[in-house]
Scaffold this active site. Structure first.
Site, PDB file in Angstrom:
ATOM      1  N   ARG A 100      25.195   8.724   1.402  1.00  0.00           N
ATOM      2  CA  ARG A 100      23.915   8.839   2.104  1.00  0.00           C
ATOM      3  C   ARG A 100      23.251  10.171   1.755  1.00  0.00           C
ATOM      4  O   ARG A 100      23.932  11.185   1.546  1.00  0.00           O
ATOM      5  CB  ARG A 100      24.167   8.746   3.605  1.00  0.00           C
ATOM      6  CG  ARG A 100      22.926   8.749   4.498  1.00  0.00           C
ATOM      7  CD  ARG A 100      22.153   7.484   4.335  1.00  0.00           C
ATOM      8  NE  ARG A 100      21.237   7.263   5.469  1.00  0.00           N
ATOM      9  CZ  ARG A 100      20.185   6.463   5.414  1.00  0.00           C
ATOM     10  NH1 ARG A 100      19.904   5.831   4.286  1.00  0.00           N
ATOM     11  NH2 ARG A 100      19.413   6.272   6.470  1.00  0.00           N
ATOM     12  N   THR A 144      15.716  -1.707  -0.208  1.00  0.00           N
ATOM     13  CA  THR A 144      17.179  -1.715  -0.268  1.00  0.00           C
ATOM     14  C   THR A 144      17.683  -2.894  -1.105  1.00  0.00           C
ATOM     15  O   THR A 144      16.968  -3.859  -1.332  1.00  0.00           O
ATOM     16  CB  THR A 144      17.794  -1.756   1.152  1.00  0.00           C
ATOM     17  OG1 THR A 144      17.215  -0.697   1.936  1.00  0.00           O
ATOM     18  CG2 THR A 144      19.286  -1.594   1.142  1.00  0.00           C
ATOM     19  N   GLU A 147      15.184   3.608   0.753  1.00  0.00           N
ATOM     20  CA  GLU A 147      14.584   3.364   2.066  1.00  0.00           C
ATOM     21  C   GLU A 147      13.393   2.441   1.944  1.00  0.00           C
ATOM     22  O   GLU A 147      13.554   1.287   1.635  1.00  0.00           O
ATOM     23  CB  GLU A 147      14.236   4.661   2.787  1.00  0.00           C
ATOM     24  CG  GLU A 147      14.374   4.589   4.327  1.00  0.00           C
ATOM     25  CD  GLU A 147      13.269   3.844   5.058  1.00  0.00           C
ATOM     26  OE1 GLU A 147      12.134   3.764   4.557  1.00  0.00           O
ATOM     27  OE2 GLU A 147      13.553   3.366   6.165  1.00  0.00           O
ATOM     28  N   GLU A 159      14.356   8.815   2.668  1.00  0.00           N
ATOM     29  CA  GLU A 159      15.379   8.561   3.682  1.00  0.00           C
ATOM     30  C   GLU A 159      15.255   9.439   4.920  1.00  0.00           C
ATOM     31  O   GLU A 159      15.736   9.066   6.002  1.00  0.00           O
ATOM     32  CB  GLU A 159      16.782   8.747   3.085  1.00  0.00           C
ATOM     33  CG  GLU A 159      17.160   7.759   2.010  1.00  0.00           C
ATOM     34  CD  GLU A 159      17.219   6.323   2.486  1.00  0.00           C
ATOM     35  OE1 GLU A 159      17.188   6.105   3.712  1.00  0.00           O
ATOM     36  OE2 GLU A 159      17.301   5.439   1.638  1.00  0.00           O
ATOM     37  N   ASP A 161      14.281   8.093   8.275  1.00  0.00           N
ATOM     38  CA  ASP A 161      15.222   7.345   9.109  1.00  0.00           C
ATOM     39  C   ASP A 161      15.715   8.177  10.295  1.00  0.00           C
ATOM     40  O   ASP A 161      16.393   7.656  11.183  1.00  0.00           O
ATOM     41  CB  ASP A 161      16.421   6.864   8.287  1.00  0.00           C
ATOM     42  CG  ASP A 161      16.121   5.592   7.522  1.00  0.00           C
ATOM     43  OD1 ASP A 161      15.025   5.043   7.688  1.00  0.00           O
ATOM     44  OD2 ASP A 161      16.980   5.157   6.722  1.00  0.00           O
ATOM     45  N   SER A 207      21.559   4.941   9.457  1.00  0.00           N
ATOM     46  CA  SER A 207      21.182   3.796   8.629  1.00  0.00           C
ATOM     47  C   SER A 207      21.643   2.508   9.305  1.00  0.00           C
ATOM     48  O   SER A 207      22.510   2.530  10.178  1.00  0.00           O
ATOM     49  CB  SER A 207      21.842   3.910   7.253  1.00  0.00           C
ATOM     50  OG  SER A 207      21.690   2.720   6.502  1.00  0.00           O
ATOM     51  N   GLY A 242      16.125  -3.265   5.910  1.00  0.00           N
ATOM     52  CA  GLY A 242      15.873  -2.322   6.988  1.00  0.00           C
ATOM     53  C   GLY A 242      16.804  -2.558   8.160  1.00  0.00           C
ATOM     54  O   GLY A 242      17.952  -2.969   7.999  1.00  0.00           O
TER      55      GLY A 242
END
Length: 590
Positions: free
Chosen positions: A128, A416, A436, A453, A456, A480, A502
């Site tokens: 990540r 994604t 993302e 990202e 998020d 996530s 998502g």
């Protein structure tokens, strides 16, 4: 027992406000669902025929299921030559970043779940992205402390976190690779230098996002040459991507974190629209983390996935644990009652997710308590009625830390990709990979797009004076919903699965697991089953079959496209692969 009285009213109103905000902000069309638009590689024609007929692909030795035929072909070549699932994943990801750039790539991150046949062990790797060391909880706030507009935050350098994918590829190969590293990038480099045909889906995605893509000159030059959006069938070359891939093949991940590519990433972020704070030290300090898998019991199986900072493994496990007391097999997929139970189980999982789940290196997360059988059995009592839950509130899982966190309304949008692979040695890999939002930050460098990202994270640092667990902090990884999953039975893998989409990923994966284990569907049928998702109180349906029945139960129903991208492999006497018909991917094996 359901919450009642004044406390229920206050909590219910707060949760309804948060849910409405998330649902409204997230009410955008999903990624375009199309067929490929041109002939598939000859190697994969039988797989394409099986998908068109709604049949799973059957193989004896190995299988790969991924989001684009050219990427599947690259992975298949590696498996044919004796490579491992990790080797094949690297080849697949390298091609996906070129031919499906809106979804994942070298500028993004991923979560990987690995079953090792030799040891019988499950391992999860966290690739990540991380926030810059200078980031503060006010990163996405206006001067007055109010949350910034979502798209204002996304487009440009502010939303870019340190990419994790290049280092994750290297780490997976170090642990489990069998093939020569440099040879894993041949297809990606060749396609980038010689060109590839733009698919219908990529073309439609570019056309829909043309205004945002035009915000960055390098991005616009590639996706909107001479001001015109790339069209389906256009032949595109990406020499900059070929050079980046060659550096990755020759030097490993180092150039992306301490070399010239790293310098270009920092420069692009800091000079982009809405400049970001990413620095050379942020890239140099990045590391992939091994984390303990999160496993939940379901119908005699262990459903295993990623723990925090992903909420995917926990939320999928909670949904399954909440529905286990109910005989879904007897009810079947044609029963609105099945979907009532699944939908409200999902709402309960999502309200816990919003309250408690964040990067566990920064925030204590009650992971064991959230999946404890006693806790789930108690919460499942809420599902015993025959109508929609009037409200949901976070539970109180057992934990040895404080649980006083503010509810999070962070938005996690679409894009994604997902890769499922089983190799001839019995190893299994499930990896969900992302930048993302579709096209990420819209900032392009060295032939690939950089992620967004950091959006998020929660834009709010506190709610009603209480800190939000998923707030921005220096070096932190945003929460996530990616849910790469391997289902185990008697110590052996029986299902490898995951999806893009998502925060709807959680519902897509849970649906497909229930369809396979409870309703006996093969993986292709499970992937194709109409999606019905309830995260925040509104029941989203892509098929009108149950709309009246669910409305009568008290749900607000929203009929819309729900473009999942399930890629799954069932493991028994043979391998059976499925690829979501809503997207252009395929499963192929031998």
């Amino acid at each position: 027992m359901r919450i009642s009285g004044i406390a229920a009213g206050v909590i219910g109103l707060l949760m309804a406000q948060i849910a409405w905000a998330q649902q409204a902000a997230d009410d955008v069309a999903p990624e375009v669902a199309t067929d490929l638009g041109y002939d598939v590689p000859a190697l994969l024609q039988s797989a394409a025929d099986d998908k068109a007929a709604g049949q799973p692909v059957v193989a004896q030795n190995w299988m790969v299921s991924a989001a684009h035929p050219l990427a599947v072909e690259a992975g298949a070549k590696i498996l044919q030559s004796g490579g491992s699932a990790a080797d094949a994943m690297i080849a697949v990801q390298a091609v996906l970043g070129l031919v499906e750039p809106q979804s994942s790539g070298l500028g993004g991150g991923a979560f990987l779940v690995w079953y090792d046949a030799a040891s019988g062990q499950l391992t999860t790797l966290d690739g990540r992205e991380t926030a810059p060391l200078t980031a503060t909880p006010r990163l996405f706030q206006n001067i007055d402390g109010s949350p910034m507009g979502f798209w204002e935050a996304v487009v440009g350098g502010r939303s870019v976190g340190v990419p994790g994918t290049p280092m994750l590829l290297q780490e997976a190969h170090r642990r489990w690779g069998r093939s020569n590293w440099a040879g894993l990038f041949t297809d990606a480099e060749t396609l980038a230098r010689e060109g590839f045909a733009v698919s219908l889906r990529m073309a439609a995605s570019v056309a829909r996002d043309a205004v945002k893509l035009s915000s960055h000159p390098v991005t616009a030059q590639y996706f909107l040459p001479e001001g015109q959006a790339l069209g389906a069938g256009d032949w595109v070359k990406n020499p900059a991507y070929a050079d980046s891939i060659r550096q990755l093949a020759q030097k490993g991940a180092a150039p992306f974190y301490t070399g010239e590519i790293a310098r270009d990433i920092v420069r692009a972020v800091r000079t982009a629209k809405a400049p970001g704070e990413l620095s050379a030290i942020d890239l140099a300090l990045y590391s992939v983390k091994e984390r303990a898998p999160v496993c939940a019991q379901y119908r005699g199986h262990q459903v295993c996935g990623m723990g925090p900072p992903s909420s995917g493994g926990l939320a999928v496990g909670q949904i399954l644990g909440l529905v286990e007391p109910f005989d879904l097999a007897m009810m079947g997929p044609e029963s609105a009652e099945s979907w009532r139970i699944i939908g409200d189980a999902s709402r309960l999982a999502f309200v816990d997710r919003g309250q408690y789940v964040a990067d566990s290196d920064f925030v204590p997360v009650p992971a064991k308590g959230l999946l404890a059988p006693a806790y789930l059995q108690d919460r499942a009592q809420l599902l015993q009625g025959d109508d929609a839950l009037p409200e949901v509130a976070p539970g109180k899982p057992e934990f040895d830390h404080a649980l006083n966190w503010g509810a999070d309304d962070a938005i996690e949008l679409l894009s994604t990709s997902h890769i499922s692979i089983v190799d001839q040695y019995g190893n299994a890999l499930s990896m969900t990979t992302t930048i993302e939002n579709g096209f990420g930050s819209r900032v392009m460098v060295r032939g690939f797009l950089l992620n967004n990202e950091l959006t998020d994270f929660s834009f709010r640092s506190h709610r009603d004076g209480v800190p939000v667990a998923n707030r921005v902090e220096p070096g932190k990884r945003p929460r996530s919903s990616m849910a790469p999953t391997i289902v185990m039975k008697d110590g052996e893998p029986v299902l490898v699965i995951g999806s893009p989409g998502g925060s709807r990923i959680i519902g897509y994966v849970a649906k497909a697991i229930i369809a396979h284990l409870d309703w006996g569907m093969d993986v292709q049928a499970a992937a194709a089953l109409p999606n019905m998702v309830n995260r925040f109180g509104i029941y989203e349906l892509e098929d009108a079959t149950f709309s009246s029945a669910l409305a009568d139960m008290g749900y607000e129903v929203n009929l819309r496209d729900l473009n999942s991208g399930i890629h799954a492999i069932a493991i028994a006497e043979t391998l059976q692969g499925g690829a979501d018909p809503r997207r252009e991917g395929l499963a192929y094996g031998e």
